[in-house]
Design a protein around this motif. Structure first.
Motif, PDB file in Angstrom:
ATOM      1  N   GLY A  32       0.781  -1.226   0.000  1.00 22.05           N
ATOM      2  CA  GLY A  32       0.000   0.000   0.000  1.00 22.05           C
ATOM      3  C   GLY A  32       0.807   1.267   0.000  1.00 22.05           C
ATOM      4  O   GLY A  32       0.256   2.355  -0.164  1.00 22.05           O
ATOM      5  N   LYS A  33       2.134   1.167   0.177  1.00 20.45           N
ATOM      6  CA  LYS A  33       2.979   2.353   0.185  1.00 20.45           C
ATOM      7  C   LYS A  33       3.804   2.413  -1.098  1.00 20.45           C
ATOM      8  O   LYS A  33       4.459   1.441  -1.480  1.00 20.45           O
ATOM      9  N   SER A  34       3.792   3.566  -1.720  1.00 21.19           N
ATOM     10  CA  SER A  34       4.479   3.735  -2.995  1.00 21.19           C
ATOM     11  C   SER A  34       5.998   3.747  -2.811  1.00 21.19           C
ATOM     12  O   SER A  34       6.516   4.261  -1.810  1.00 21.19           O
ATOM     13  N   THR A  78       3.386   0.727  -6.375  1.00 23.87           N
ATOM     14  CA  THR A  78       2.739   0.483  -5.088  1.00 23.87           C
ATOM     15  C   THR A  78       2.430  -1.001  -4.963  1.00 23.87           C
ATOM     16  O   THR A  78       1.545  -1.522  -5.667  1.00 23.87           O
ATOM     17  N   GLU A 150       1.282  10.714   6.548  1.00 24.04           N
ATOM     18  CA  GLU A 150       0.254   9.836   5.983  1.00 24.04           C
ATOM     19  C   GLU A 150      -1.001   9.782   6.842  1.00 24.04           C
ATOM     20  O   GLU A 150      -1.958   9.104   6.493  1.00 24.04           O
ATOM     21  N   SER A 193      -6.141   7.512   7.688  1.00 27.81           N
ATOM     22  CA  SER A 193      -4.935   7.793   6.911  1.00 27.81           C
ATOM     23  C   SER A 193      -5.288   8.562   5.653  1.00 27.81           C
ATOM     24  O   SER A 193      -6.456   8.654   5.263  1.00 27.81           O
ATOM     25  N   THR A 194      -4.273   9.112   5.029  1.00 27.39           N
ATOM     26  CA  THR A 194      -4.507   9.835   3.772  1.00 27.39           C
ATOM     27  C   THR A 194      -4.912   8.887   2.647  1.00 27.39           C
ATOM     28  O   THR A 194      -5.380   9.335   1.600  1.00 27.39           O
ATOM     29  N   TYR A 195      -4.739   7.574   2.870  1.00 24.61           N
ATOM     30  CA  TYR A 195      -5.173   6.589   1.876  1.00 24.61           C
ATOM     31  C   TYR A 195      -6.627   6.202   2.065  1.00 24.61           C
ATOM     32  O   TYR A 195      -7.171   5.397   1.307  1.00 24.61           O
TER      33      TYR A 195
END
Length: 710
Positions: A32-34, A78, A150, A193-195
């Motif tokens: 999930g993290k780029s 990602t 994040e 989170s920002t996601y």
């Protein structure tokens, strides 16, 4: 045989394949993290036309040249699943040759985004309060598994209702929030989170309140809060209890002693100055405001405000160290405002909810440092908004306890000028006919009768002249200082005998009446009954002694000093269910509410809690009603939670029907059901009960139980 020749034609391209370096990628990545994959590639006899990254046979994506480089290609990737990845790159040149990099191994780890309480750490948590009304605690949570960039926000909920939100604005992943609880409940923090991912943590809070005061103590506390705006000290309560018991007679005696003591001197000063400046006694709201305006250097202001549901409005103002400030909020369409005061460092130094009139807040605070303070108005309910008025009265003096009637006069000058239509001079130049007019107005305000010639002469000479020996003493003179004269005149209420005449002790004028004798009655009418102490209102006690008037006020239905039980609020069922679900190990917002179905068995949490099954166990459902016929009675037996264990608005109803379509009036089973003799197998807090319906008088072919959702 004749020989034959065969010509073989070889067709091909001459050139070099592109070269490719090793793929650069961190050794560990997170789902999930780029991350950026990079590789260098070039072609000695042409150009590279594409670079593609792979994990085994799976294409990840094509890279592009970074600015300023002809050989470095990058791709932002990602990961979507955890595992071991062998990443390589393939470069293709303009002749169609391929170049292959070596493999670079990286480990993709699962995304761990979680939230946990760091204060308190025990669950359930017992909040020990020194108050008998509510408890306050600063809760703290820590976000883990992501960087602060994040994190979007942390939201706080009390029994599923949002009460505060903190935006991520610094490099900390620790968040704290002070919450005030009036009953046990569940505190939940949601981190977003920002996601768009959301995690939560909850903690059950068992509120342990201090032993409530006795009825006598409640009365004494209420008297001090109404009359002085602050709670009494332990010494004051102890002294009062030497007089106060359950009788009205003892309480009247206490009030009379209190009004005769120095503790009421400030109130007497405020009342008399207000009457002398306006011609009226102040009502309860005016009295609260004027308490903050009795020190040198005082100032006041009033502003209108409005907030939407869930919003706040702030007001900034500068104060010196040692200033005493009184802040009031009067809700217009805003039904239950709250008030928070922050110091120049942004730290909360005071909070109030209902210390003013009704549900309005009132704060009195003495500053410890100079700077810009911020008062913030909000609503106790995040679903409520409306209009309000914000008043601030500051005594900007390092010696704020030195009360000054002159300061109060200055605060009331605008009201005097508005009422009388003339200027109240503040310079030392009052003289002549102006002095005569002003003395007459002040006299009429104070005594409610016109001034006579002798008093006009006596008081005018005092106002405009200097100190003068006379009457065996020195008569004060104010040399045209109207403010100083007015303050002294308002407080000149003690009589002395001069030959055969009674005169005031300070200015030696003849008093036509003694308005100071009405101070106690006016105070009680305004602060105990909430009535404007006009002449008409006070006239209701005409002909009574002070003792009789005080007794009448204490016996008036408009006076009450008991606090309504906060457990009767509209959300008490929701709070009760949320806490019960927390005890069952269910904290998730959306699953733990009354209408939720945490175990997925088709029965709401409220139904299962009310009727004796486990709301967290899908295999445990509400038992069917048991029925039998006993003579002419149709008997229905079931298990229900004891009425003594639940809020007053959690009611289990019973209804009868002949046809399953038309149902008769609902009956509260706590009132009509009898406790069964057999209580075997019944859990603590529950009981087996039975309903009896006489079939001779009531056709009750079908029976159902109903538990209303809040």
């Amino acid at each position: 045989a004749e020989g034959r020749s065969v010509t073989i034609r070889v067709i091909g391209a001459l050139g070099e394949a592109p070269w490719v370096g090793d793929v650069q990628v961190p050794s560990t990545l997170t789902v999930g993290k780029s991350a950026t994959l990079s590789v260098t590639a070039g072609d000695s006899d042409g150009t590279v036309v594409s670079v593609v990254f792979y994990n085994g046979n799976d294409k990840l994506g094509g890279g592009g040249l970074i600015d300023g480089s002809s050989v470095t290609y990058t791709f932002d990737w990602t990961p979507t699943a955890e595992g071991i990845y062998n990443i390589f790159a393939v470069a293709v040149d303009d002749d169609g040759f391929n170049g292959l990099s070596g493999q670079t191994t990286t480990s993709i780890e699962p995304f761990v985004f979680k939230l946990g309480f760091t204060d308190p750490i025990s669950n359930p948590f017992t909040l020990e309060s020194t108050s008998y009304e509510d408890g306050i605690h600063t809760f703290e949570v820590e976000v883990q598994g992501i960087d602060f960039q994040e994190l979007q926000s942390v939201t706080w909920l009390l029994d599923g209702v949002e009460v505060a939100t903190a935006e991520s604005s610094n490099d900390s992943l620790l968040f704290s929030q002070e919450l005030r609880l009036s009953k046990s409940g569940v505190v939940t923090a949601l981190a977003t989170s920002t996601y768009g991912l959301v995690v939560q943590a909850s903690i059950a809070v068992e509120l342990s309140l201090a032993e409530p005061p006795s009825d006598e103590e409640l009365f004494v506390i209420d008297v001090y809060q109404r009359l002085s705006g602050v709670a009494p000290t332990a010494r004051q309560v102890a002294a009062a209890l030497l007089v106060v018991n359950e009788t009205i007679d003892s309480r009247v005696s206490f009030l009379q002693q209190l009004f005769d003591s120095a503790e009421m001197d400030e109130n007497e000063m405020i009342m008399m100055v207000h009457r002398t400046m306006t011609g009226e006694w102040p009502d309860a709201t005016e009295l609260v405001g004027l308490r903050g305006g009795t020190a040198e250097g005082s100032s006041s202001s009033s502003e209108s405000g409005s907030i939407a549901a869930g919003a706040t409005q702030s007001f900034d103002f500068y104060l010196n160290a040692g200033a005493r400030v009184t802040l009031l909020v009067s809700g217009d369409s805003l039904s239950d405002p709250t008030l928070t005061l922050n110091d120049p460092n942004g730290e909360q130094v005071a909070f109030d909810d209902d210390s003013g009139n009704g549900l309005n807040p009132l704060l009195v605070y003495t500053t410890t440092q100079a700077g810009t303070y911020t008062a913030t108005v909000a609503s106790w309910s995040s679903f409520s908004g409306g209009d309000f008025t914000f008043d601030i009265i500051s005594t900007d003096s390092s010696d704020s306890d030195e009360l000054s009637a002159q300061s109060l006069v200055r605060v009331l000058i605008p009201e005097f000028e508005e009422r009388k239509g003339i200027t109240f001079p503040t310079t030392l130049d009052v003289a002549g006919s102006e002095a005569v007019e002003l003395v007459g107005l002040l006299f009429a305000n104070k005594h409610q009768v016109a001034i006579n010639r002798a008093s006009t002469t006596r008081l005018r000479d005092t106002l405009v002249g200097a100190d003068l020996p006379g009457y065996g003493t020195v008569l004060p003179g104010y040399s045209g200082d109207l403010t100083a004269f007015t303050a002294a005149f308002a407080l000149d209420n003690e009589l002395i005998r001069y030959f055969q005449t009674s005169l005031s002790r300070v200015h030696y004028y003849s008093l036509p009446n003694q308005p100071v004798d009405q101070v106690g009655l006016a105070l009680l009418v305004s602060t105990f009954l909430g009535v404007d102490p006009t002449a008409t209102a006070l006239g209701e006690y005409s002909g009574m002694t002070q003792r009789e008037a005080f007794a009448a006020i204490l016996g008036d239905s408009r006076y009450s000093y008991t606090k309504e039980n906060s457990d009767d609020s509209d959300d008490s069922v929701a709070s009760f269910v949320a806490f019960a679900m927390a005890e069952a190990g269910v904290y998730q917002v959306g699953l733990s509410g009354p209408a939720g179905d945490a175990d997925g068995d088709g029965q709401s949490n409220l139904e299962e809690i009310a009727l004796g099954s486990d709301p967290a166990d899908g295999s445990d459902q509400v038992s069917p009603l048991e029925t039998l016929v006993d003579g002419s009675d149709f008997v229905v037996t079931f298990i229900r939670i004891k009425a003594s264990e639940v809020p007053s608005d959690l009611i289990i109803y019973a209804q009868c029907s002949e046809d399953l379509v038309n149902w008769d009036d609902r009956e509260d089973t706590a009132d009509v059901a009898a406790v069964s003799v057999d209580q075997s197998g019944v859990s603590d807090g529950y009981q087996r009960v039975e309903l009896r319906f006489d079939m001779a008088t009531r056709d009750c072919r079908y029976v159902r139980l109903v538990v209303d959702l809040p």
